[in-house]
Design a protein around this motif. Structure first.
Motif, PDB file in Angstrom:
ATOM      1  N   ALA A  37       0.846  -1.201   0.000  1.00 50.68           N
ATOM      2  CA  ALA A  37       0.000   0.000   0.000  1.00 50.68           C
ATOM      3  C   ALA A  37       0.880   1.250   0.000  1.00 50.68           C
ATOM      4  O   ALA A  37       1.989   1.251   0.527  1.00 50.68           O
ATOM      5  CB  ALA A  37      -0.917  -0.007   1.219  1.00 50.68           C
ATOM      6  N   LYS A  38       0.379   2.313  -0.597  1.00 57.41           N
ATOM      7  CA  LYS A  38       1.175   3.535  -0.740  1.00 57.41           C
ATOM      8  C   LYS A  38       1.107   4.451   0.479  1.00 57.41           C
ATOM      9  O   LYS A  38       1.947   5.313   0.651  1.00 57.41           O
ATOM     10  CB  LYS A  38       0.731   4.283  -1.983  1.00 57.41           C
ATOM     11  CG  LYS A  38       1.007   3.496  -3.243  1.00 57.41           C
ATOM     12  CD  LYS A  38       0.717   4.315  -4.472  1.00 57.41           C
ATOM     13  CE  LYS A  38       0.859   3.467  -5.692  1.00 57.41           C
ATOM     14  NZ  LYS A  38       2.022   3.661  -6.441  1.00 57.41           N
ATOM     15  N   GLY A  39       0.081   4.279   1.317  1.00 59.92           N
ATOM     16  CA  GLY A  39      -0.090   5.176   2.453  1.00 59.92           C
ATOM     17  C   GLY A  39       0.931   4.943   3.549  1.00 59.92           C
ATOM     18  O   GLY A  39       1.226   3.812   3.933  1.00 59.92           O
ATOM     19  N   ASP A  40       1.483   6.038   4.067  1.00 57.12           N
ATOM     20  CA  ASP A  40       2.449   5.997   5.172  1.00 57.12           C
ATOM     21  C   ASP A  40       1.673   6.119   6.485  1.00 57.12           C
ATOM     22  O   ASP A  40       1.104   7.186   6.768  1.00 57.12           O
ATOM     23  CB  ASP A  40       3.431   7.157   5.001  1.00 57.12           C
ATOM     24  CG  ASP A  40       4.484   7.210   6.094  1.00 57.12           C
ATOM     25  OD1 ASP A  40       4.307   6.597   7.169  1.00 57.12           O
ATOM     26  OD2 ASP A  40       5.500   7.900   5.876  1.00 57.12           O
ATOM     27  N   PRO A  41       1.627   5.061   7.309  1.00 59.41           N
ATOM     28  CA  PRO A  41       0.831   5.112   8.533  1.00 59.41           C
ATOM     29  C   PRO A  41       1.293   6.175   9.528  1.00 59.41           C
ATOM     30  O   PRO A  41       0.480   6.721  10.271  1.00 59.41           O
ATOM     31  CB  PRO A  41       0.970   3.708   9.124  1.00 59.41           C
ATOM     32  CG  PRO A  41       2.149   3.108   8.468  1.00 59.41           C
ATOM     33  CD  PRO A  41       2.309   3.777   7.142  1.00 59.41           C
ATOM     34  N   VAL A  42       2.572   6.515   9.517  1.00 60.37           N
ATOM     35  CA  VAL A  42       3.068   7.559  10.427  1.00 60.37           C
ATOM     36  C   VAL A  42       2.468   8.907  10.022  1.00 60.37           C
ATOM     37  O   VAL A  42       1.963   9.656  10.870  1.00 60.37           O
ATOM     38  CB  VAL A  42       4.616   7.607  10.435  1.00 60.37           C
ATOM     39  CG1 VAL A  42       5.112   8.805  11.225  1.00 60.37           C
ATOM     40  CG2 VAL A  42       5.176   6.307  11.002  1.00 60.37           C
ATOM     41  N   LYS A  43       2.476   9.215   8.721  1.00 59.26           N
ATOM     42  CA  LYS A  43       1.875  10.467   8.255  1.00 59.26           C
ATOM     43  C   LYS A  43       0.376  10.489   8.561  1.00 59.26           C
ATOM     44  O   LYS A  43      -0.174  11.529   8.925  1.00 59.26           O
ATOM     45  CB  LYS A  43       2.096  10.646   6.746  1.00 59.26           C
ATOM     46  CG  LYS A  43       3.516  10.951   6.362  1.00 59.26           C
ATOM     47  CD  LYS A  43       3.625  11.101   4.854  1.00 59.26           C
ATOM     48  CE  LYS A  43       5.036  11.420   4.422  1.00 59.26           C
ATOM     49  NZ  LYS A  43       5.132  11.525   2.950  1.00 59.26           N
ATOM     50  N   GLY A  44      -0.279   9.342   8.383  1.00 57.64           N
ATOM     51  CA  GLY A  44      -1.706   9.256   8.675  1.00 57.64           C
ATOM     52  C   GLY A  44      -2.008   9.559  10.124  1.00 57.64           C
ATOM     53  O   GLY A  44      -2.910  10.349  10.435  1.00 57.64           O
ATOM     54  N   MET A  45      -1.259   8.967  11.026  1.00 63.42           N
ATOM     55  CA  MET A  45      -1.496   9.205  12.456  1.00 63.42           C
ATOM     56  C   MET A  45      -1.109  10.618  12.863  1.00 63.42           C
ATOM     57  O   MET A  45      -1.757  11.208  13.725  1.00 63.42           O
ATOM     58  CB  MET A  45      -0.749   8.162  13.300  1.00 63.42           C
ATOM     59  CG  MET A  45      -1.367   6.776  13.215  1.00 63.42           C
ATOM     60  SD  MET A  45      -3.169   6.742  13.442  1.00 63.42           S
ATOM     61  CE  MET A  45      -3.355   7.457  15.055  1.00 63.42           C
ATOM     62  N   GLU A  46      -0.073  11.166  12.256  1.00 67.96           N
ATOM     63  CA  GLU A  46       0.283  12.561  12.555  1.00 67.96           C
ATOM     64  C   GLU A  46      -0.861  13.493  12.174  1.00 67.96           C
ATOM     65  O   GLU A  46      -1.150  14.445  12.905  1.00 67.96           O
ATOM     66  CB  GLU A  46       1.571  12.955  11.822  1.00 67.96           C
ATOM     67  CG  GLU A  46       2.814  12.324  12.431  1.00 67.96           C
ATOM     68  CD  GLU A  46       4.074  12.564  11.616  1.00 67.96           C
ATOM     69  OE1 GLU A  46       3.988  13.061  10.455  1.00 67.96           O
ATOM     70  OE2 GLU A  46       5.164  12.229  12.123  1.00 67.96           O
ATOM     71  N   LEU A  47      -1.522  13.211  11.046  1.00 67.87           N
ATOM     72  CA  LEU A  47      -2.654  14.038  10.646  1.00 67.87           C
ATOM     73  C   LEU A  47      -3.809  13.890  11.635  1.00 67.87           C
ATOM     74  O   LEU A  47      -4.441  14.882  12.004  1.00 67.87           O
ATOM     75  CB  LEU A  47      -3.124  13.698   9.233  1.00 67.87           C
ATOM     76  CG  LEU A  47      -4.347  14.494   8.767  1.00 67.87           C
ATOM     77  CD1 LEU A  47      -4.063  15.998   8.756  1.00 67.87           C
ATOM     78  CD2 LEU A  47      -4.817  14.011   7.409  1.00 67.87           C
ATOM     79  N   VAL A  48      -4.087  12.672  12.070  1.00 65.73           N
ATOM     80  CA  VAL A  48      -5.165  12.464  13.044  1.00 65.73           C
ATOM     81  C   VAL A  48      -4.878  13.256  14.315  1.00 65.73           C
ATOM     82  O   VAL A  48      -5.767  13.931  14.852  1.00 65.73           O
ATOM     83  CB  VAL A  48      -5.355  10.961  13.358  1.00 65.73           C
ATOM     84  CG1 VAL A  48      -6.327  10.770  14.518  1.00 65.73           C
ATOM     85  CG2 VAL A  48      -5.849  10.213  12.120  1.00 65.73           C
ATOM     86  N   VAL A  49      -3.646  13.213  14.793  1.00 65.99           N
ATOM     87  CA  VAL A  49      -3.276  13.976  15.993  1.00 65.99           C
ATOM     88  C   VAL A  49      -3.453  15.473  15.737  1.00 65.99           C
ATOM     89  O   VAL A  49      -3.999  16.195  16.582  1.00 65.99           O
ATOM     90  CB  VAL A  49      -1.824  13.641  16.438  1.00 65.99           C
ATOM     91  CG1 VAL A  49      -1.350  14.597  17.526  1.00 65.99           C
ATOM     92  CG2 VAL A  49      -1.741  12.195  16.907  1.00 65.99           C
ATOM     93  N   ASP A  50      -3.029  15.955  14.572  1.00 64.41           N
ATOM     94  CA  ASP A  50      -3.214  17.371  14.224  1.00 64.41           C
ATOM     95  C   ASP A  50      -4.694  17.745  14.256  1.00 64.41           C
ATOM     96  O   ASP A  50      -5.068  18.801  14.768  1.00 64.41           O
ATOM     97  CB  ASP A  50      -2.653  17.677  12.832  1.00 64.41           C
ATOM     98  CG  ASP A  50      -1.140  17.880  12.816  1.00 64.41           C
ATOM     99  OD1 ASP A  50      -0.527  17.892  13.897  1.00 64.41           O
ATOM    100  OD2 ASP A  50      -0.585  18.024  11.704  1.00 64.41           O
ATOM    101  N   VAL A  51      -5.540  16.887  13.696  1.00 67.62           N
ATOM    102  CA  VAL A  51      -6.977  17.177  13.650  1.00 67.62           C
ATOM    103  C   VAL A  51      -7.548  17.235  15.063  1.00 67.62           C
ATOM    104  O   VAL A  51      -8.268  18.175  15.415  1.00 67.62           O
ATOM    105  CB  VAL A  51      -7.731  16.131  12.789  1.00 67.62           C
ATOM    106  CG1 VAL A  51      -9.232  16.275  12.948  1.00 67.62           C
ATOM    107  CG2 VAL A  51      -7.333  16.282  11.326  1.00 67.62           C
ATOM    108  N   VAL A  52      -7.226  16.257  15.879  1.00 68.77           N
ATOM    109  CA  VAL A  52      -7.759  16.219  17.246  1.00 68.77           C
ATOM    110  C   VAL A  52      -7.298  17.441  18.034  1.00 68.77           C
ATOM    111  O   VAL A  52      -8.072  18.037  18.787  1.00 68.77           O
ATOM    112  CB  VAL A  52      -7.353  14.903  17.950  1.00 68.77           C
ATOM    113  CG1 VAL A  52      -7.671  14.944  19.436  1.00 68.77           C
ATOM    114  CG2 VAL A  52      -8.051  13.713  17.280  1.00 68.77           C
ATOM    115  N   ARG A  53      -6.056  17.842  17.861  1.00 70.67           N
ATOM    116  CA  ARG A  53      -5.513  18.987  18.589  1.00 70.67           C
ATOM    117  C   ARG A  53      -5.820  20.324  17.921  1.00 70.67           C
ATOM    118  O   ARG A  53      -5.635  21.378  18.531  1.00 70.67           O
ATOM    119  CB  ARG A  53      -4.003  18.844  18.732  1.00 70.67           C
ATOM    120  CG  ARG A  53      -3.589  17.708  19.635  1.00 70.67           C
ATOM    121  CD  ARG A  53      -2.089  17.646  19.748  1.00 70.67           C
ATOM    122  NE  ARG A  53      -1.680  16.620  20.687  1.00 70.67           N
ATOM    123  CZ  ARG A  53      -0.440  16.198  20.838  1.00 70.67           C
ATOM    124  NH1 ARG A  53       0.533  16.733  20.108  1.00 70.67           N
ATOM    125  NH2 ARG A  53      -0.157  15.270  21.712  1.00 70.67           N
TER     126      ARG A  53
END
Length: 161
Positions: free
Chosen positions: A88-104
């Motif tokens: 898969a092309k998605g980077d899970p670290v980038k994905g989780m960083e975005l989720v943290v950004d959204v929550v915060r």
């Protein structure tokens, strides 16, 4: 898949759509959002696309009871999933960083309205867009008959049929 769809609900798409405009209605998340708003609790449904993880290795797909008619389909799906997550092309670290950004409300999410649904990755957007296009086509083709179901002005509601 059906249980995942039950939680996610159905994208509600109004034409015209662009690749960046995919309104997404979620059954459970929307209900929780409305019910918990007075307590200042925010609800975020994260809908990830394809991310390169080991999840496929950790999930047990085997069951004790088999339905012979479904075995060919199960075999085909298992073959496709076998290498899909590893490539898969998605980077899970980038994905989780975005989720943290959204929550915060920080970083990439700074200054943006808190979403109820957050589609993550290109695969999620492509699949949502395809669904919206199918839904839009059906709405266009069936709208004239599917919407024409109200009582006629002079009839009103006469009770149960």
């Amino acid at each position: 898949m059906a249980s995942k769809a039950a939680v996610h609900g159905t994208p509600q798409c109004s034409p015209p759509l662009t690749r960046t405009e995919v309104p997404h209605m979620t059954a459970v998340a929307e209900s929780y959002r409305a019910e918990l708003a007075e307590f200042r609790i925010r609800v975020l449904l994260v809908a990830p696309g394809g991310f390169r993880t080991n999840i496929n290795k950790e999930i047990t797909y085997a069951v004790d009871r088999h339905i012979p008619s479904y075995e060919p389909l199960k075999h085909t799906v298992m073959q496709k999933l076998g290498g899909w997550f590893a490539n898969a092309k998605g980077d899970p670290v980038k994905g989780m960083e975005l989720v943290v950004d959204v929550v915060r409300g920080e970083g990439k999410a700074s200054g943006r309205e808190f979403p109820t649904t957050l589609l993550l990755g290109n695969a999620a957007y492509v699949h949502a867009q395809l669904h919206c296009e199918r839904l839009s086509k059906t709405m266009t083709e069936w709208g004239d008959v599917a919407r024409d179901l109200d009582f006629d002005e002079d009839e009103g509601y006469a009770g149960s049929p």
